[in-house]
Motif scaffolding. Sequence first.
Motif, PDB file in Angstrom:
ATOM      1  N   ALA A 100       0.831  -1.212   0.000  1.00  0.00           N
ATOM      2  CA  ALA A 100       0.000   0.000   0.000  1.00  0.00           C
ATOM      3  C   ALA A 100       0.864   1.259   0.000  1.00  0.00           C
ATOM      4  O   ALA A 100       0.552   2.230  -0.706  1.00  0.00           O
ATOM      5  N   GLU A 101       1.933   1.252   0.772  1.00  0.00           N
ATOM      6  CA  GLU A 101       2.844   2.399   0.791  1.00  0.00           C
ATOM      7  C   GLU A 101       3.525   2.583  -0.558  1.00  0.00           C
ATOM      8  O   GLU A 101       3.701   3.711  -1.026  1.00  0.00           O
TER       9      GLU A 101
ATOM     10  N   ARG B 209       8.871 -10.025   3.983  1.00  0.00           N
ATOM     11  CA  ARG B 209       8.514 -10.777   5.181  1.00  0.00           C
ATOM     12  C   ARG B 209       7.169 -10.250   5.645  1.00  0.00           C
ATOM     13  O   ARG B 209       6.750  -9.152   5.287  1.00  0.00           O
ATOM     14  N   VAL B 210       6.506 -11.045   6.454  1.00  0.00           N
ATOM     15  CA  VAL B 210       5.205 -10.646   6.989  1.00  0.00           C
ATOM     16  C   VAL B 210       5.426  -9.544   8.023  1.00  0.00           C
ATOM     17  O   VAL B 210       6.352  -9.602   8.835  1.00  0.00           O
ATOM     18  N   SER B 211       4.573  -8.557   7.996  1.00  0.00           N
ATOM     19  CA  SER B 211       4.651  -7.451   8.939  1.00  0.00           C
ATOM     20  C   SER B 211       4.292  -7.937  10.338  1.00  0.00           C
ATOM     21  O   SER B 211       3.295  -8.637  10.527  1.00  0.00           O
TER      22      SER B 211
ATOM     23  N   ALA C 245      -0.239  -8.959  10.314  1.00  0.00           N
ATOM     24  CA  ALA C 245       0.137 -10.182   9.603  1.00  0.00           C
ATOM     25  C   ALA C 245      -0.532 -10.311   8.239  1.00  0.00           C
ATOM     26  O   ALA C 245      -0.156 -11.172   7.456  1.00  0.00           O
ATOM     27  N   ARG C 246      -1.497  -9.459   7.928  1.00  0.00           N
ATOM     28  CA  ARG C 246      -2.131  -9.491   6.606  1.00  0.00           C
ATOM     29  C   ARG C 246      -1.279  -8.790   5.557  1.00  0.00           C
ATOM     30  O   ARG C 246      -1.545  -8.889   4.370  1.00  0.00           O
ATOM     31  N   ARG C 247      -0.265  -8.076   5.986  1.00  0.00           N
ATOM     32  CA  ARG C 247       0.578  -7.293   5.069  1.00  0.00           C
ATOM     33  C   ARG C 247       2.004  -7.831   5.056  1.00  0.00           C
ATOM     34  O   ARG C 247       2.461  -8.417   6.022  1.00  0.00           O
ATOM     35  N   SER C 248       2.688  -7.574   3.955  1.00  0.00           N
ATOM     36  CA  SER C 248       4.108  -7.912   3.843  1.00  0.00           C
ATOM     37  C   SER C 248       4.903  -6.632   3.703  1.00  0.00           C
ATOM     38  O   SER C 248       4.396  -5.620   3.212  1.00  0.00           O
ATOM     39  N   ILE C 249       6.146  -6.693   4.125  1.00  0.00           N
ATOM     40  CA  ILE C 249       7.065  -5.574   3.985  1.00  0.00           C
ATOM     41  C   ILE C 249       8.122  -5.980   2.973  1.00  0.00           C
ATOM     42  O   ILE C 249       8.661  -7.085   3.032  1.00  0.00           O
TER      43      ILE C 249
END
Length: 92
Positions: A41-42, A70-72, A76-80
């Motif tokens: 999203a960012e 990796r999972v945020s 936990a629904r988002r990845s970084i």
Amino acid sequence: MSFSTDTQPVESTTDDDLEELPPSAKLVYKVLEYEGAMTQAELASATRLCSRTVRYAITKLEAGDAIESRVSLADARRSIYWIPDEESEGRA
């Protein structure tokens, strides 16, 4: 990470490697390079690309080992996503 024929490690992502990618993937890579780790999203907000295009760019970049994810821990629904350091690749 790519390897040369004599099995010596080579820098993971070069400008030549980026030339093979679509423009959206190049933009996402450059934003990560300048801004650091970000969520999808960012990245969509920073690049002004739609989320579907960012998702496609991320897929291309991950397939070429140009970025990692990796999972945020916060959600936990988002990845970084980020560009890995050459030093940390050597330790793995």
